[in-house]
Design a protein around this motif. Structure first.
Motif, PDB file in Angstrom:
ATOM      1  N   LEU A   1     -13.166   1.937 -16.491  1.00  0.00           N
ATOM      2  CA  LEU A   1     -11.954   2.709 -16.187  1.00  0.00           C
ATOM      3  C   LEU A   1     -11.619   3.646 -17.333  1.00  0.00           C
ATOM      4  O   LEU A   1     -11.217   4.796 -17.114  1.00  0.00           O
ATOM      5  CB  LEU A   1     -10.777   1.757 -15.937  1.00  0.00           C
TER       6      LEU A   1
ATOM      7  N   ARG B   1      -8.402  10.149   4.356  1.00  0.00           N
ATOM      8  CA  ARG B   1      -9.208   9.435   3.350  1.00  0.00           C
ATOM      9  C   ARG B   1      -8.334   8.821   2.255  1.00  0.00           C
ATOM     10  O   ARG B   1      -8.720   7.844   1.629  1.00  0.00           O
ATOM     11  CB  ARG B   1     -10.226  10.387   2.717  1.00  0.00           C
ATOM     12  N   PHE B   2      -7.182   9.402   2.005  1.00  0.00           N
ATOM     13  CA  PHE B   2      -6.331   8.898   0.922  1.00  0.00           C
ATOM     14  C   PHE B   2      -6.014   7.422   1.146  1.00  0.00           C
ATOM     15  O   PHE B   2      -6.191   6.577   0.265  1.00  0.00           O
ATOM     16  CB  PHE B   2      -5.037   9.717   0.864  1.00  0.00           C
ATOM     17  N   SER B   3      -5.555   7.128   2.353  1.00  0.00           N
ATOM     18  CA  SER B   3      -5.188   5.743   2.666  1.00  0.00           C
ATOM     19  C   SER B   3      -6.412   4.833   2.595  1.00  0.00           C
ATOM     20  O   SER B   3      -6.351   3.729   2.056  1.00  0.00           O
ATOM     21  CB  SER B   3      -4.565   5.724   4.057  1.00  0.00           C
TER      22      SER B   3
ATOM     23  N   ILE C   1      -4.650  -5.272 -13.825  1.00  0.00           N
ATOM     24  CA  ILE C   1      -5.803  -6.099 -14.207  1.00  0.00           C
ATOM     25  C   ILE C   1      -5.462  -6.923 -15.446  1.00  0.00           C
ATOM     26  O   ILE C   1      -5.727  -8.126 -15.498  1.00  0.00           O
ATOM     27  CB  ILE C   1      -7.054  -5.217 -14.440  1.00  0.00           C
TER      28      ILE C   1
ATOM     29  N   SER D   1     -10.855  -7.912  -9.344  1.00  0.00           N
ATOM     30  CA  SER D   1     -10.946  -8.056 -10.806  1.00  0.00           C
ATOM     31  C   SER D   1      -9.983  -9.098 -11.357  1.00  0.00           C
ATOM     32  O   SER D   1     -10.045  -9.420 -12.547  1.00  0.00           O
ATOM     33  CB  SER D   1     -10.645  -6.707 -11.480  1.00  0.00           C
ATOM     34  N   LEU D   2      -9.086  -9.601 -10.531  1.00  0.00           N
ATOM     35  CA  LEU D   2      -8.092 -10.563 -11.027  1.00  0.00           C
ATOM     36  C   LEU D   2      -8.701 -11.967 -11.060  1.00  0.00           C
ATOM     37  O   LEU D   2      -8.492 -12.783 -10.164  1.00  0.00           O
ATOM     38  CB  LEU D   2      -6.841 -10.538 -10.144  1.00  0.00           C
ATOM     39  N   ILE D   3      -9.465 -12.210 -12.082  1.00  0.00           N
ATOM     40  CA  ILE D   3     -10.141 -13.512 -12.221  1.00  0.00           C
ATOM     41  C   ILE D   3      -9.829 -14.083 -13.603  1.00  0.00           C
ATOM     42  O   ILE D   3      -9.576 -13.320 -14.542  1.00  0.00           O
ATOM     43  CB  ILE D   3     -11.669 -13.363 -12.056  1.00  0.00           C
TER      44      ILE D   3
ATOM     45  N   THR E   1      -8.536  15.704   6.462  1.00  0.00           N
ATOM     46  CA  THR E   1      -9.494  14.777   5.850  1.00  0.00           C
ATOM     47  C   THR E   1      -8.903  14.128   4.605  1.00  0.00           C
ATOM     48  O   THR E   1      -9.021  12.917   4.413  1.00  0.00           O
ATOM     49  CB  THR E   1     -10.780  15.539   5.455  1.00  0.00           C
TER      50      THR E   1
ATOM     51  N   LEU F   1      -4.607  -6.679   0.733  1.00  0.00           N
ATOM     52  CA  LEU F   1      -4.527  -5.745   1.862  1.00  0.00           C
ATOM     53  C   LEU F   1      -3.514  -6.212   2.897  1.00  0.00           C
ATOM     54  O   LEU F   1      -3.056  -5.446   3.719  1.00  0.00           O
ATOM     55  CB  LEU F   1      -5.898  -5.584   2.497  1.00  0.00           C
TER      56      LEU F   1
ATOM     57  N   VAL G   1     -15.132  -3.657 -16.172  1.00  0.00           N
ATOM     58  CA  VAL G   1     -14.152  -2.921 -15.356  1.00  0.00           C
ATOM     59  C   VAL G   1     -13.210  -2.113 -16.252  1.00  0.00           C
ATOM     60  O   VAL G   1     -12.981  -0.919 -16.025  1.00  0.00           O
ATOM     61  CB  VAL G   1     -13.344  -3.892 -14.456  1.00  0.00           C
TER      62      VAL G   1
ATOM     63  N   LEU H   1       0.843  -1.201   0.000  1.00  0.00           N
ATOM     64  CA  LEU H   1       0.000   0.000   0.000  1.00  0.00           C
ATOM     65  C   LEU H   1       0.877   1.249   0.000  1.00  0.00           C
ATOM     66  O   LEU H   1       0.599   2.224  -0.709  1.00  0.00           O
ATOM     67  CB  LEU H   1      -0.878  -0.019   1.248  1.00  0.00           C
TER      68      LEU H   1
ATOM     69  N   PHE I   1      -9.208   1.224  -4.586  1.00  0.00           N
ATOM     70  CA  PHE I   1      -8.148   0.994  -5.571  1.00  0.00           C
ATOM     71  C   PHE I   1      -7.653  -0.457  -5.471  1.00  0.00           C
ATOM     72  O   PHE I   1      -7.983  -1.289  -6.320  1.00  0.00           O
ATOM     73  CB  PHE I   1      -7.008   1.990  -5.335  1.00  0.00           C
ATOM     74  N   ILE I   2      -6.946  -0.745  -4.402  1.00  0.00           N
ATOM     75  CA  ILE I   2      -6.368  -2.091  -4.275  1.00  0.00           C
ATOM     76  C   ILE I   2      -7.463  -3.159  -4.193  1.00  0.00           C
ATOM     77  O   ILE I   2      -7.390  -4.183  -4.860  1.00  0.00           O
ATOM     78  CB  ILE I   2      -5.449  -2.135  -3.030  1.00  0.00           C
TER      79      ILE I   2
ATOM     80  N   GLU J   1      -4.076 -15.441 -14.613  1.00  0.00           N
ATOM     81  CA  GLU J   1      -5.097 -16.320 -14.024  1.00  0.00           C
ATOM     82  C   GLU J   1      -5.712 -17.226 -15.092  1.00  0.00           C
ATOM     83  O   GLU J   1      -5.971 -18.405 -14.858  1.00  0.00           O
ATOM     84  CB  GLU J   1      -6.195 -15.482 -13.359  1.00  0.00           C
TER      85      GLU J   1
ATOM     86  N   GLY K   1      -2.881  -9.570 -14.413  1.00  0.00           N
ATOM     87  CA  GLY K   1      -3.474 -10.537 -13.482  1.00  0.00           C
ATOM     88  C   GLY K   1      -4.473 -11.448 -14.168  1.00  0.00           C
ATOM     89  O   GLY K   1      -4.457 -12.667 -13.964  1.00  0.00           O
ATOM     90  N   VAL K   2      -5.351 -10.862 -14.990  1.00  0.00           N
ATOM     91  CA  VAL K   2      -6.377 -11.665 -15.678  1.00  0.00           C
ATOM     92  C   VAL K   2      -5.701 -12.635 -16.657  1.00  0.00           C
ATOM     93  O   VAL K   2      -6.080 -13.813 -16.754  1.00  0.00           O
ATOM     94  CB  VAL K   2      -7.382 -10.731 -16.402  1.00  0.00           C
TER      95      VAL K   2
ATOM     96  N   ASP L   1     -15.582  17.060   5.719  1.00  0.00           N
ATOM     97  CA  ASP L   1     -14.693  15.907   5.739  1.00  0.00           C
ATOM     98  C   ASP L   1     -15.036  14.917   4.632  1.00  0.00           C
ATOM     99  O   ASP L   1     -14.443  13.849   4.555  1.00  0.00           O
ATOM    100  CB  ASP L   1     -14.709  15.219   7.105  1.00  0.00           C
TER     101      ASP L   1
ATOM    102  N   VAL M   1      -1.557  -6.802  -4.645  1.00  0.00           N
ATOM    103  CA  VAL M   1      -2.754  -5.968  -4.478  1.00  0.00           C
ATOM    104  C   VAL M   1      -3.647  -6.491  -3.345  1.00  0.00           C
ATOM    105  O   VAL M   1      -4.840  -6.228  -3.316  1.00  0.00           O
ATOM    106  CB  VAL M   1      -3.563  -5.868  -5.795  1.00  0.00           C
TER     107      VAL M   1
ATOM    108  N   ILE N   1      -8.993  -3.731  -7.609  1.00  0.00           N
ATOM    109  CA  ILE N   1      -8.090  -4.423  -8.539  1.00  0.00           C
ATOM    110  C   ILE N   1      -8.068  -5.906  -8.203  1.00  0.00           C
ATOM    111  O   ILE N   1      -8.207  -6.779  -9.071  1.00  0.00           O
ATOM    112  CB  ILE N   1      -6.656  -3.837  -8.464  1.00  0.00           C
ATOM    113  N   LYS N   2      -7.924  -6.204  -6.911  1.00  0.00           N
ATOM    114  CA  LYS N   2      -7.823  -7.610  -6.509  1.00  0.00           C
ATOM    115  C   LYS N   2      -9.084  -8.393  -6.914  1.00  0.00           C
ATOM    116  O   LYS N   2      -8.998  -9.526  -7.389  1.00  0.00           O
ATOM    117  CB  LYS N   2      -7.617  -7.699  -4.997  1.00  0.00           C
TER     118      LYS N   2
ATOM    119  N   LEU O   1      -7.514   4.311  -0.960  1.00  0.00           N
ATOM    120  CA  LEU O   1      -6.522   3.501  -1.662  1.00  0.00           C
ATOM    121  C   LEU O   1      -6.770   2.013  -1.399  1.00  0.00           C
ATOM    122  O   LEU O   1      -6.630   1.179  -2.291  1.00  0.00           O
ATOM    123  CB  LEU O   1      -5.114   3.895  -1.175  1.00  0.00           C
ATOM    124  N   GLN O   2      -7.160   1.714  -0.184  1.00  0.00           N
ATOM    125  CA  GLN O   2      -7.425   0.311   0.153  1.00  0.00           C
ATOM    126  C   GLN O   2      -8.728  -0.182  -0.457  1.00  0.00           C
ATOM    127  O   GLN O   2      -8.763  -1.220  -1.098  1.00  0.00           O
ATOM    128  CB  GLN O   2      -7.507   0.156   1.674  1.00  0.00           C
TER     129      GLN O   2
END
Lengths: 420, 226
Positions: free
Chosen positions: B164, B117-119, A387, B133-135, B113, A418, B160, A161, B126-127, A394, A390-391, A220, A416, B130-131, B122-123
């Motif tokens: 994008l 919020r960025f972190s 993507i 979508s990896l199929i 803020t 967590l 997806v 991250l 974004f990440i 896979e 990865g695709v 916020d 990618v 992406i995860k 991002l989780q």
């Protein structure tokens, strides 16, 4: 034989006396103290029903967290899932001294052998016991070692991250610095924005006000910030045309920010005389109280154009339908996925999701906003690359079953994840 | 007492519903009452839910001994003076010569803020996306090749990627890029259609809830005549 028999008689006579005395005591006890008899019986029963205690708990500070958390793990009682199989759950007991009084902090069901205590204070010694329960019977484990919770400053599981954040930040800073140096950054035209000038022009021609709603969330929420940025740009145009602007808000912080923004816009448009604090006014924090006010305002003042740009919830359709009923030209924008369908259905133009943020950058031409938008585009390219790769991997894994491809694919997925 | 509450609730509900016909004095009355009461309510919540427990009780706990005795014995936490100062800075807007000080507080709030919020985004946005979508495009289950799952995976991947592309602002949407962008917006519209229907169903259930409340009110009236 006689001698032996005599000897037996002799021994039995010795036993008769103490046994008789004990029996007498027991009978007297039963007659005079029945509770004692029941307790004795209970103790006998408890010894049979009491579950085996769990193993001594292993305790440690929960890793990679912001403190105030201790993880407790224990071996299940041998009567949980096996043995008498009558354990119903476990109580987690805690004390600040090893031999002090242990307080119940939580309970878990049978089969569970881990608990995370999130009610600790950092840098305080804690001892834990785990109690196996079987109906009203229980057995405590021996106490754990002393343990303290503490905060960790870096979480290695999130290194990926950090890497992605650094890459994105690099692109954002790069584009911001380019924009600041005066380099023109291309941003495609956003269809909904063409309607903004059209709406302002229409309101000016009709001599009617423009209603601007910056959502119902506080500062916020980044959508509110985007909404206020667009308001700044819009207010500049409105000030030039000398059209009336009405900005009712539902949050005091938004009131302060929106007033500041609109005031600056009127100043930069050379119309400070046209600015009044009444342009931006507070209504109420209550969602539907705010909506009731907006609906009433719309039907009474009949604004020629209504802008809903920010964060919206259940009020989206109510607002858009009321605006539609008075024939106002409506431009909406939000990143709330559940509300977008209503705006799309009832408004003339809708800024979908990130278009809201892009619009604020496009209109303001602020180097920071433009740089952020370009940086976000770089992020999308990275996402597309991940993507695509990865695709492909896979799919190849499914088709070939190759361990090398599987390994490569797992690596991409880990990148990618967590928890890296 | 309960009957009175039902009466007030029912009459105000009818006054609000009267807006469906057109703007009228009853709606105006309910609207003004709602706005006034709710603004006052949130001010009280702000004072008793934020200022007293999070400012007074933190900086000088004995101050709240008569209203929140549980917090009065706590140790003072002097770092709460920082948000207190920021709050006071916001109020400087009311004093024209030093009104500019309020910008500092606003800048802090917005900057804080954005950083926090960025972190988080991002989780989750974004990440996490992406995860998911990896199929594999081609799906093979226990029973061999699965046409349904393969179709589903293709739709997901194409959706997806095209989505994008639609939200890519650094390039004009022309040619193949424009075509992919159009596919992206079509997929979004289909999604919105499904979401619309789903949410409308939820709203109807809210309406049913309100109608059943009015039914309760009618029950109170009927009780008088029976």
């Amino acid at each position: 034989m006689r001698h032996k028999r005599c000897g037996w008689y002799f021994n039995s006579r010795i036993l008769i006396f103490p046994v008789s005395i004990l029996s007498l005591i027991f009978i007297l006890g039963y007659c005079h103290f029945p509770e004692a008899q029941e307790e004795t019986f209970d103790i006998l029963l408890r010894s049979e029903e009491t579950p085996a205690p769990p193993g001594p708990p292993a305790v440690h500070d929960t890793p990679y967290d912001s403190g105030e958390s201790i993880t407790i793990q224990w071996e299940l009682s041998s009567d949980d899932g096996a043995g008498k199989n009558h354990v119903t759950g476990y109580d987690i007991l805690r004390s600040e001294t090893r031999d002090g009084e242990y307080q119940l902090i939580s309970s878990v069901t049978k089969g569970v052998k881990e608990y995370v205590d999130t009610s600790t204070k950092d840098k305080v010694d804690y001892y834990y016991r785990v109690r196996a329960r079987a109906s009203e019977f229980f057995a405590d484990s021996s106490p754990s070692e002393a343990v303290q919770s503490k905060q960790q400053w870096y979480n290695p599981e999130r290194s990926n991250l950090l890497a992605i954040a650094v890459i994105l930040s690099f692109f954002i800073i790069l584009y911001i610095s380019r924009a600041k140096r005066g380099k023109k950054l291309f941003i495609r035209r956003i269809a909904g924005l063409e309607a903004v000038d059209e709406a302002v022009g229409r309101a000016t021609e009709m001599g009617k006000p423009i209603l601007y709603v910056p959502g119902i969330q506080d500062l916020d929420d980044v959508q509110t910030v985007a909404g206020i940025t667009i308001l700044g740009s819009l207010a500049k145009t409105i000030a030039k045309y000398d059209t009336k602007l009405d900005v009712p808000v539902s949050r005091s912080m938004v009131l302060a920010a929106a007033r500041e923004t609109v005031k600056q816009s009127y100043l930069s448009a050379g119309r400070p005389d046209a600015y009044s604090d009444d342009i931006v006014h507070y209504v109420t924090d209550e969602q539907f109280g705010y909506v009731a006010f907006l609906d009433g305002t719309m039907v009474r003042n009949k604004p020629a154009a209504c802008f809903y740009l920010g964060s919206f919830f259940a009020e989206s359709l109510i607002l858009a339908e009321t605006g539609n009923s008075i024939g106002a030209i409506q431009v909406a924008g939000t990143a709330q996925p559940a509300q977008l369908p209503f705006f799309v259905a009832a408004c003339d133009y809708t800024l979908i999701g990130e278009e809201l943020f892009a619009a604020s950058a496009y209109l303001s031409k602020e180097p920071r906003a433009l740089g952020s938008l370009k940086g976000a585009d770089a992020g999308k390219v990275i996402a597309l690359m991940f993507i695509g790769l990865g695709v492909t991997l896979e799919t190849l894994r499914v088709l070939t079953g190759s361990p090398a491809i599987a390994k490569a694919s797992d690596f991409i997925i880990r990148l990618v994840s967590l928890r890296f | 007492m309960y009957g009175l509450q039902v009466w007030i609730g029912a009459l105000l509900t009818l006054m609000i519903f009267s807006f469906l016909y057109k703007d009228n004095p009853f709606y105006k009355f309910a609207e003004h009452l709602f706005v006034g009461v709710s603004a006052a309510y949130w001010m009280v919540v702000g004072v008793w839910g934020t200022m007293v427990p999070n400012m007074l009780a933190k900086i000088h706990p004995p101050l709240v001994r008569n209203v929140l005795p549980a917090l009065a014995t706590a140790e003072p936490e002097f770092h709460y003076i920082i948000p207190c100062i920021l709050g006071i800075l916001l109020l400087t807007r009311l004093i024209t010569p030093i009104a500019w000080l309020s910008r500092w507080a606003l800048a802090f709030i917005i900057g804080y803020t954005a950083g926090v919020r960025f972190s988080r985004y991002l989780q989750s946005d974004f990440i996490g996306q992406i995860k998911s979508s990896l199929i594999p495009i081609i799906s093979v289950g226990d029973g061999g090749f699965s046409i349904g799952m393969t179709f589903s995976h293709i739709v997901l991947t194409v959706g997806v990627v095209c989505g994008l592309i639609y939200f890519f602002f650094s390039k004009e949407h022309k040619g193949a890029f424009g075509a992919a962008s159009r596919v992206g917006i079509y997929i979004l519209m289909v999604t919105f259609g499904a979401s619309f229907g789903y949410t409308v169903m939820a709203r109807i259930s809210l309406l049913i809830g309100r109608m059943s409340f009015l039914g309760e009110w009618l029950g109170v009236i009927a009780g008088w005549f029976s």
